[in-house]
Write a protein that holds these residues in place. Structure first.
Motif, PDB file in Angstrom:
ATOM      1  N   GLU A  27     -16.103  18.907   8.777  1.00  0.00           N
ATOM      2  CA  GLU A  27     -16.054  17.380   9.861  1.00  0.00           C
ATOM      3  C   GLU A  27     -18.147  17.901   9.875  1.00  0.00           C
ATOM      4  O   GLU A  27     -18.299  16.935   9.999  1.00  0.00           O
ATOM      5  CB  GLU A  27     -16.328  19.136  11.186  1.00  0.00           C
ATOM      6  N   LYS A  31     -19.957  14.072   9.808  1.00  0.00           N
ATOM      7  CA  LYS A  31     -21.579  14.029  10.625  1.00  0.00           C
ATOM      8  C   LYS A  31     -22.986  13.541   9.676  1.00  0.00           C
ATOM      9  O   LYS A  31     -22.923  13.034   9.988  1.00  0.00           O
ATOM     10  CB  LYS A  31     -22.210  15.778  11.117  1.00  0.00           C
ATOM     11  N   ASN A  34     -22.153  10.448   8.956  1.00  0.00           N
ATOM     12  CA  ASN A  34     -22.770   9.604   9.802  1.00  0.00           C
ATOM     13  C   ASN A  34     -24.190   9.238  10.290  1.00  0.00           C
ATOM     14  O   ASN A  34     -24.678   7.643  10.372  1.00  0.00           O
ATOM     15  CB  ASN A  34     -21.726   9.841  11.576  1.00  0.00           C
ATOM     16  N   LYS A  35     -24.521  10.062   9.841  1.00  0.00           N
ATOM     17  CA  LYS A  35     -25.807  10.389   9.917  1.00  0.00           C
ATOM     18  C   LYS A  35     -26.294   9.683   8.966  1.00  0.00           C
ATOM     19  O   LYS A  35     -27.434   8.802   9.179  1.00  0.00           O
ATOM     20  CB  LYS A  35     -27.056  11.245  10.194  1.00  0.00           C
ATOM     21  N   ALA A  38     -25.898   5.797   9.868  1.00  0.00           N
ATOM     22  CA  ALA A  38     -26.968   4.990  10.514  1.00  0.00           C
ATOM     23  C   ALA A  38     -28.026   5.022  10.566  1.00  0.00           C
ATOM     24  O   ALA A  38     -29.005   3.650  10.567  1.00  0.00           O
ATOM     25  CB  ALA A  38     -26.561   5.928  12.292  1.00  0.00           C
ATOM     26  N   ARG A  41     -28.510   1.839   8.196  1.00  0.00           N
ATOM     27  CA  ARG A  41     -28.027   0.887   9.712  1.00  0.00           C
ATOM     28  C   ARG A  41     -28.952   0.475   9.677  1.00  0.00           C
ATOM     29  O   ARG A  41     -29.616  -1.121   9.860  1.00  0.00           O
ATOM     30  CB  ARG A  41     -26.737   0.985  10.223  1.00  0.00           C
ATOM     31  N   PHE A  44     -31.563  -1.428   7.151  1.00  0.00           N
ATOM     32  CA  PHE A  44     -30.903  -2.626   6.157  1.00  0.00           C
ATOM     33  C   PHE A  44     -31.231  -3.485   7.655  1.00  0.00           C
ATOM     34  O   PHE A  44     -31.521  -5.094   7.694  1.00  0.00           O
ATOM     35  CB  PHE A  44     -29.304  -2.401   6.048  1.00  0.00           C
ATOM     36  N   ASP A  71     -14.715   4.305   4.428  1.00  0.00           N
ATOM     37  CA  ASP A  71     -14.865   2.949   4.662  1.00  0.00           C
ATOM     38  C   ASP A  71     -16.534   2.680   4.355  1.00  0.00           C
ATOM     39  O   ASP A  71     -16.556   2.756   5.019  1.00  0.00           O
ATOM     40  CB  ASP A  71     -14.409   2.397   5.588  1.00  0.00           C
ATOM     41  N   ASP A  73     -18.286  -0.918   4.847  1.00  0.00           N
ATOM     42  CA  ASP A  73     -18.102  -2.408   5.350  1.00  0.00           C
ATOM     43  C   ASP A  73     -18.934  -2.880   5.700  1.00  0.00           C
ATOM     44  O   ASP A  73     -19.404  -4.537   6.886  1.00  0.00           O
ATOM     45  CB  ASP A  73     -18.099  -2.358   7.066  1.00  0.00           C
ATOM     46  N   PHE A  74     -20.885  -2.671   4.991  1.00  0.00           N
ATOM     47  CA  PHE A  74     -21.632  -3.188   4.871  1.00  0.00           C
ATOM     48  C   PHE A  74     -22.380  -3.171   3.660  1.00  0.00           C
ATOM     49  O   PHE A  74     -22.050  -2.320   3.130  1.00  0.00           O
ATOM     50  CB  PHE A  74     -22.947  -3.121   6.358  1.00  0.00           C
ATOM     51  N   HIS A  76     -22.616  -4.977   1.476  1.00  0.00           N
ATOM     52  CA  HIS A  76     -22.215  -6.333   0.557  1.00  0.00           C
ATOM     53  C   HIS A  76     -23.759  -6.983  -0.007  1.00  0.00           C
ATOM     54  O   HIS A  76     -24.397  -7.676  -0.781  1.00  0.00           O
ATOM     55  CB  HIS A  76     -21.694  -6.865   0.787  1.00  0.00           C
TER      56      HIS A  76
END
Lengths: 956, 437
Positions: A27, A31, A34-35, A38, A41, A44, A71, A73-74, A76
């Motif tokens: 877990e 976490k 995920n951080k 983010a 993201r 970018f 996964d 998904d960004f 690229h």
């Protein structure tokens, strides 16, 4: 590089990775990820452009997260941007991301291809290498489409750097493996071959992999590589160990390259040019010589490299199989390895020797190592090596040492590993049969085999011993005696009981003279085993008992007593019960003569490939037993069993199920029809006996059932001929007179569906063969008595194959074409013939005409031979709609308001053949009260009218 | 029949290993570690079968407790035992953590010897255990022979959970009704599923061997009384208040025969804290909060979220520890939040906006609005829109349960029901309280 100041190590990445490593639980890790995601993201997405370094860092982080199993998904787009950077590290990370994460159908592929193209034409060797590696790593069809033309040019260009050439060769190899159709070598072939002459050893090593792969597909184009390869090889082999510097591995010059060259040469037959051949032989000799030299180093790498070359050279020598001198030398050098400390070497030596043993030149040389091999079989610790030793013993066996080898294998069998026992048993059985000079020895061996490893003796083995005993008069007495002795052991294997039962039942009379083996003693001995046996064995024993009644009338009462006892005659097993009842009746009713005829000695078995050999072949795949060996097996078998006996069909047909196996025959030969005198005699016997009569041919051990056999001996059971059409195929045909699509045939294995369409005199038929089992059908073929396109020879379990037949009607016909289907299912040949549902009416063209026209034509066709009429009873309920549908399905036009009686049906049509057009008129008059029809057909051709009349009369 | 019990830390290292039966070998320890703790894919099932051996595990923070058996054991029994085991350990040394377990491993082995015998669960009542398994080993030496023999007779006696001769100057009794509300609501405000699971926890400090009787507004009891009393008015007023209990379980001290026949809950309480009963209701639940979500997608790169919460209870009551969790899409690249009350924050590590309000009175409403920026991805999958979840604490029982009385009778000692000081408290918490958006 300027990036160094900023720290090329990417501290952020290192911190992130150590954070992840320190996470205490899943877990916590999620976490943290995920951080980070983010954060990336937002970076970018951020408005201000990122510099190359941070882009690289974030892409790298994404890659790491992806490799942890999450996964992505960004990112690229950022990775693609990195490709256009001119810093090596950034470009490298970009390519890495793309080869790991971009799938081939991405929309970014065009951008990527563009970047790769730029790099390929950049003249910067490191960038070119990166691009080539990326192409090879992705290796998709799109990549091949985009770059298959470009790469050969880079490969052969004069100004390309060596390292780029290396990458290009391997990249091309990868593309060729994924999509061979796109990589066209054509013009480049000779220049690629000449890469073998390249100065740089790395380029040669890379190119040779490519050439080997290419030459396997089209050997002729690359033929020139042989002489080049030989000269290259000789240069390497003759070079001193220090000449090649970088490419010398623990004092061995270019071992990988040498192995690859030798492997390339194995794709081709021995060179025809004498000089080249001489040089090659010299090379091989040098390699063999070098292997004998004392090692230059004690390191294991040194000996590994040396041995690798040696084994590859030996493989080439075996492949050529033309230099007796070399073969013998190879064999001797392998002999040294047989006792080597290294298990792997022993294994390889045994394996190579197996192939050497099959060569005529080295067979004798291999035989000299027999003691060592036997020793290996006994003392080797590794089971896989023991297995190889057993294989080699099998391969080196011939008439001179058969007895020794068989004896050794038998003694080894007692302690053999469970996994190889069955195979060992088969091998012993084959060798014993193949090289048997003395049949008493053969019988002894096989009985010993059953005694030692009864559980592993498959049916084929004991079937075979019985076949041979029956076919050879001279061993029968000995066999009976040996079997009798063997059965006296307190515990004997069930297979032994089977063989014993069969042989004593047939030839017990040969040893009955001895008071120690008098008939009653024999019977009691067999019967003492009866209760310990399984049902099939008991059934066989019952048959043996009835044979005893014939052989020794004095045992009749005892045996009848046994048969009559409740445990037989009321046995819960149907087969046993039936046998007991039938044999009891047979023995009490039939006269001695009849008994003697019915229970006659089995006729000799026909000659065929040894079923055991077939089994071994199946077990090990085609590689294990070479074709030559099989041939030999057949030939030897022929000698064993004496001359061919033509008239033995009866015996074949007499053996349904298991013993059909014994004969390797599991054809769908119909057991029906053709009654022969003996059979009818038997039926007579049984019909006196009452209700048991109907159960005549059920004996399935093929031992006693000569009775039912004789009654059913169609001469065409030889499985290679097309089977006669199935009796129901006419019926099947009728189903398709009025319809074009449906299921033509179905049994447990196969379903055949049909779809067909016709226009004028042409037709097209789609046949669908569906495999209903889970096993594949092999060598699937279909033949039509007309020509036919071949169909895919494999039908996978559960799959369907399609076949298209184009049909043209040349002239009118009455017989439907025969379709013959053959395939192998689990080893057994299946053969079936069907009538294709092509009937003359399929080529009907409907013709509309008025009442007046119709009757005019009707009158024109008034000659008696032009009319065919039939009055018949309705098979189906008379339903107007159904009738109409059927008549339309026939292909004619249904004419209304022609006949004055509205109940009647009137049709008209023209049959289109290539030669002519045949007009047909039809009138069907149903009589509802009598449930009868009158069908009248008039046609300009009399045969057509008749055929149509026949076809149609079955439909209503 | 538990064959063995293992405790692992998060790395899969064995902290405690106690084997009760011979059929469990040492390799079972490794089998669980390899196949469950280190499994490549997370094991969700609490029961795992590996090579004919069943492993039942529960996880407390980072600690794995696994019970192992080769027999066809009652799984519910094993889990009940494991939970009890956790309770006992918590009562002895507080939080179950690697540190605590390592510090108390002698005590844990002692406990394991006591509460499991040959794999059969024994007395696991903390109060009783504490009389003979003490953390201060020296103290037990001062116990007299008589005291020790008393322990034996008490533990093996009819009332194993309470020893005799307890004396308090002040007879006191605390009663907590703890409930958790679970809800799943559609975006339109339709209740898709809702239930309350509650517990009645007591802390008793009573002298002697008192007999207690507990009464609540159970529908069956009220209806029965209503009929017996035949007074319509009383029936009506109390009938409105009564609740239907779907199922309940009791502490071992409750006389089940009496509950079955008269539906009255009477018992001799253990000393100290214990859980008297557990129950579940599904009808007429008072939902303390209503969540009204509004999610609007503005193009591919923007999302607008507005969430209103309304409190739905008496204005005089105060809800506490309110926390609303609004999930954000996986490709969120930035969030702006505006809220009137409390504090709201985007937590990237949890992919959610967390909005916290300390206190909120009944019949009020509050609102938050957020703008979420998205990063366009090449993934065609649509966002699954997980539900908005909520946490809170309210000072009443959402099921409507009311304690009607708790009577204490002690015939031998001279104190009566009136002398006992009783405290009653209701706490309603959120369980899984979710609203789809």
């Amino acid at each position: 590089m300027p990036a160094v100041s900023k720290g090329d190590g990417m501290r952020g990445l290192a911190v992130f990775i150590s954070d992840i490593r320190n996470c205490k639980s899943k877990e916590a890790e999620i976490k943290r990820i995920n951080k980070e995601l983010a954060n990336i993201r937002s970076k970018f997405k951020g408005d201000k452009a990122l510099d190359g370094y941070s882009k690289k860092k974030y892409v790298c982080k994404l890659l790491f997260i992806f490799l942890l199993g999450h996964d992505i998904d960004f990112g690229h787009m950022e990775a693609v941007n990195l490709l256009s950077s001119n810093k090596y590290t950034e470009k490298q990370i970009g390519y890495l991301f793309i080869s790991v994460l971009v799938n081939s159908n991405s929309e970014l592929i065009r951008l990527i291809n563009n970047a790769i193209k730029n790099d390929l034409s950049s003249r910067n060797p490191t960038f070119m290498c990166l691009a080539l590696h990326c192409i090879a790593n992705v290796g998709s069809r799109e990549m091949a489409e985009a770059f298959a033309g470009e790469i050969p040019r880079i490969l052969v260009a004069g100004d390309t750097m060596d390292s780029v050439k290396q990458s290009a060769a391997l990249c091309l190899l990868r593309l060729y493996k994924t999509s061979p159709d796109l990589v066209l070598m054509g013009e480049w072939t000779s220049r690629v071959v000449h890469l073998l002459n390249d100065q740089h050893m790395g380029v040669v090593t890379a190119a040779i992999s490519l050439i080997t792969c290419l030459s396997q597909k089209n050997p002729d184009e690359f033929k020139t590589c042989v002489s080049l390869a030989v000269s290259r090889l000789s240069r390497i082999v003759s070079s001193a160990s220090t000449d090649l510097q970088d490419y010398t591995y623990y004092f061995v010059p270019a071992p990988w390259l040498s192995c690859k060259l030798l492997r390339l040469l194995q794709c081709y037959p021995p060179p025809e040019d004498g000089a080249v051949k001489g040089r090659l032989v010299e090379c091989l000799e040098t390699i063999l010589n070098k292997a004998q030299e004392p090692p230059k180093s004690k390191k294991v790498q040194h000996s590994n490299a040396k041995n690798a070359i040696l084994f590859e050279a030996i493989a080439l020598i075996i492949h050529y199989d033309s230099e007796p001198n070399l073969l013998v030398r190879a064999c001797n050098q392998l002999g040294q390895f047989l006792q080597h400390r290294e298990t792997n070497l022993r294994y390889l030596a045994l394996e190579s020797m197996c192939t050497l043993a099959s060569s005529e030149f080295s067979h004798e040389a291999v035989k000299t190592h027999i003691e060592t091999v036997i020793n290996a079989l006994k003392t080797e610790r590794d089971v896989s090596v023991r297995q190889r030793a057993a294989d080699l013993l099998y391969a080196m066996c011939d008439r001179s040492n058969a007895k020794q080898i068989v004896a050794e294998m038998l003694s080894y069998l007692e302690t053999a590993d469970y996994s190889i026992r069955e195979e060992m048993v088969l091998k012993v059985a084959i060798l014993a049969e193949k090289y048997a000079v003395d049949y008493s020895w053969y019988v002894d061996t096989i009985l010993n085999l059953i005694r030692i490893a009864g559980d592993y003796v498959s049916e084929e083995v004991w079937y075979r011993v019985i076949q041979i005993v029956i076919n050879r008069d001279d061993v029968q007495g000995y066999a009976a005696k040996t079997v009798f002795e063997a059965l006296q052991a307190p515990a004997c294997h069930e297979n032994m009981v089977k063989v014993g039962g069969y042989i004593l039942g047939e030839f017990g009379n040969l040893i009955a003279g001895d008071p120690r083996s008098s008939p009653l003693v024999q019977f009691n001995l067999l019967h003492s085993k009866f209760h310990l046996c399984s049902v099939p064995t008991r059934a066989l024993l019952l048959s043996a008992y009835i044979k005893f009644i014939n052989l020794f009338p004095e045992t009749k009462s005892t045996i009848q007593e046994v048969l009559r006892c409740d445990s037989q005659i009321r046995n819960s097993d149907v087969e046993l019960q039936q046998r007991a009842v039938e044999y009891l009746k047979l023995s009490s009713i039939a006269s001695t003569d009849v008994l003697a005829t019915v229970l006659e000695e089995m006729p000799p078995f026909p000659e065929r490939e040894s079923s055991i050999l077939a089994k071994l072949k199946k077990k090990k795949g085609p590689g294990a037993v070479s074709a030559g060996e099989l041939e030999e097996g057949k030939r030897e078998g022929g000698e064993v069993n004496g001359a061919e006996r033509p008239g033995d069909n009866a015996a074949i047909a007499s053996t349904p199920s298991p013993s059909a196996d014994l004969l390797g025959l599991r054809s769908a030969a119909p057991v029906s029809a053709a009654p022969v005198s003996a059979g009818s005699l038997l039926v007579d016997v049984f019909s006196e006996a009452g209700p048991a009569a109907s159960t005549a041919g059920v004996n399935d051990d093929g031992f006693l059932s000569c009775s039912s056999a004789l009654s059913s001996a169609p001469p065409s059971v030889v499985s290679e001929d097309p089977a006669p059409p199935l009796p129901e195929s006419d019926e099947l045909l009728n189903k398709f007179v009025c319809k074009n699509n449906g299921v033509l045939f179905e049994n447990q294995l196969l379903q055949i569906g049909i779809k067909s369409e016709y226009r004028q005199n042409l037709g097209r038929m789609y046949l669908f063969y569906g495999n209903k089992t889970s096993v594949q059908f092999v060598s699937f073929s279909t033949t039509l008595n007309v020509q036919l396109k071949p169909v895919d020879p494999l039908v996978e379990g559960g799959a369907q194959v399609q076949q298209v037949i184009n049909i043209e009607c040349l002239s009118d016909f009455s017989d439907a074409p025969l379709l013959n289907i053959k395939f192998r299912y689990g080893g057994a040949l299946q053969n079936l013939s069907l009538k294709l549902p092509v009937t003359i009416n399929k080529f009907f063209q409907p013709t509309e005409m008025s009442s007046h026209d119709f009757f005019q034509r009707w009158k024109q066709l008034s000659q008696p031979q032009q009319e065919a009429q039939k009055i018949f009873k309705a098979n189906h309920p008379m339903d107007t709609e159904v009738l109409k549908a059927k008549l339309l399905g026939l292909g004619t036009a249904l004419l209304d308001n022609v006949d004055p009686n509205p109940e009647n049906f009137v049709c008209a049509g023209v049959i289109q053949t290539k030669a002519q057009q045949i007009g047909c008129l039809l009138r069907l008059e149903p009589n509802a009260q009598a449930q009868m029809y009158r069908l009248t057909l008039r046609s300009s051709k009399d045969t057509v009218a008749k055929r149509l009349c026949e076809l149609l009369s079955e439909q209503f | 029949m538990i064959g063995g019990l293992f405790i692992y830390n998060h790395k899969g290292e064995v902290l405690i290993s106690r084997v009760y039966r011979d059929d469990i070998g040492r390799n079972a320890v490794d089998a669980f570690r390899v196949n469950v703790i280190h499994a490549r894919q997370q094991v969700r099932s609490p029961v795992t079968n590996i090579a004919r051996t069943s492993f039942f595990h529960v996880k407390r923070s980072n600690i794995w407790l696994a019970a192992v058996t080769k027999q066809n054991v009652n799984a519910a029994m094993v889990f009940e035992f494991l939970y009890k085991m956790c309770d006992v350990m918590t009562a002895y040394f507080g939080k179950i953590s690697e540190e605590n377990i390592k510090n108390n491993f002698v005590l844990i082995y002692e406990l394991l010897d006591e509460i499991l015998d040959f794999g059969y669960p024994q007395n696991s009542e903390t109060g009783a255990l504490k009389t003979f398994i003490t953390q201060q080993g020296i103290k037990s030496q001062h116990q007299t022979k008589e005291e020790q023999s008393q322990i034996t007779s008490q533990v093996t006696g009819q009332i194993g959970w309470r020893r005799e001769g307890i004396k308090y100057r002040r007879n006191e009794l605390f009663l907590d009704v703890l409930e958790s509300v679970n809800l799943l609501m559609s975006p339109q405000g339709q209740v898709l599923s809702a239930h309350v699971s509650g517990r009645v926890v007591m802390k008793s400090y009573l002298s002697g061997m008192p007999e207690c009787k507990f009464g609540m507004n159970d529908k069956i009891v009220i209806d029965k009384q209503g009929k017996a009393g035949a007074s319509d008015e009383a029936g009506k007023s109390s009938g409105k208040q009564s609740i239907a209990i779907d199922d309940c379980t009791f502490h071992q001290c409750v006389r089940l025969s009496k509950f079955d026949s008269e539906r009255s809950i009477s018992f001799i309480p253990p000393d100290g804290e214990y859980e008297l009963m557990r129950y579940r209701t599904t009808k007429d639940i008072i939902l303390p909060f209503r969540v009204i979500p509004l999610v609007r997608e503005v193009g591919r790169t923007k999302l607008e979220v507005k969430v209103v919460i309304k409190s739905n209870f008496k204005p005089s009551l105060l809800a506490q520890k309110i926390e609303v969790r609004i999930p954000t899409p996986l490709n969120t690249s930035g969030v702006q939040v505006i809220c009137m009350k409390g504090k709201a924050k985007y937590k990237a590590s949890e992919n959610a906006i967390v909005w916290k309000i300390k206190r909120m009175a009944g019949m009020k409403e509050s609102q938050i609005s957020a703008e979420i920026e998205l990063l366009p991805t090449n993934d065609k999958k649509k966002w699954a829109r997980p539900p908005i979840s909520m946490n809170f604490e309210v000072p009443f029982a959402p099921s409507g349960l009311k304690v009607r009385y708790l009577k204490v009778f002690e015939s031998k000692l001279n104190y009566s029901d009136h002398d006992v000081i009783k405290w009653v408290r209701y706490i309603g918490r959120s369980g899984i309280y979710e609203t789809r958006c």
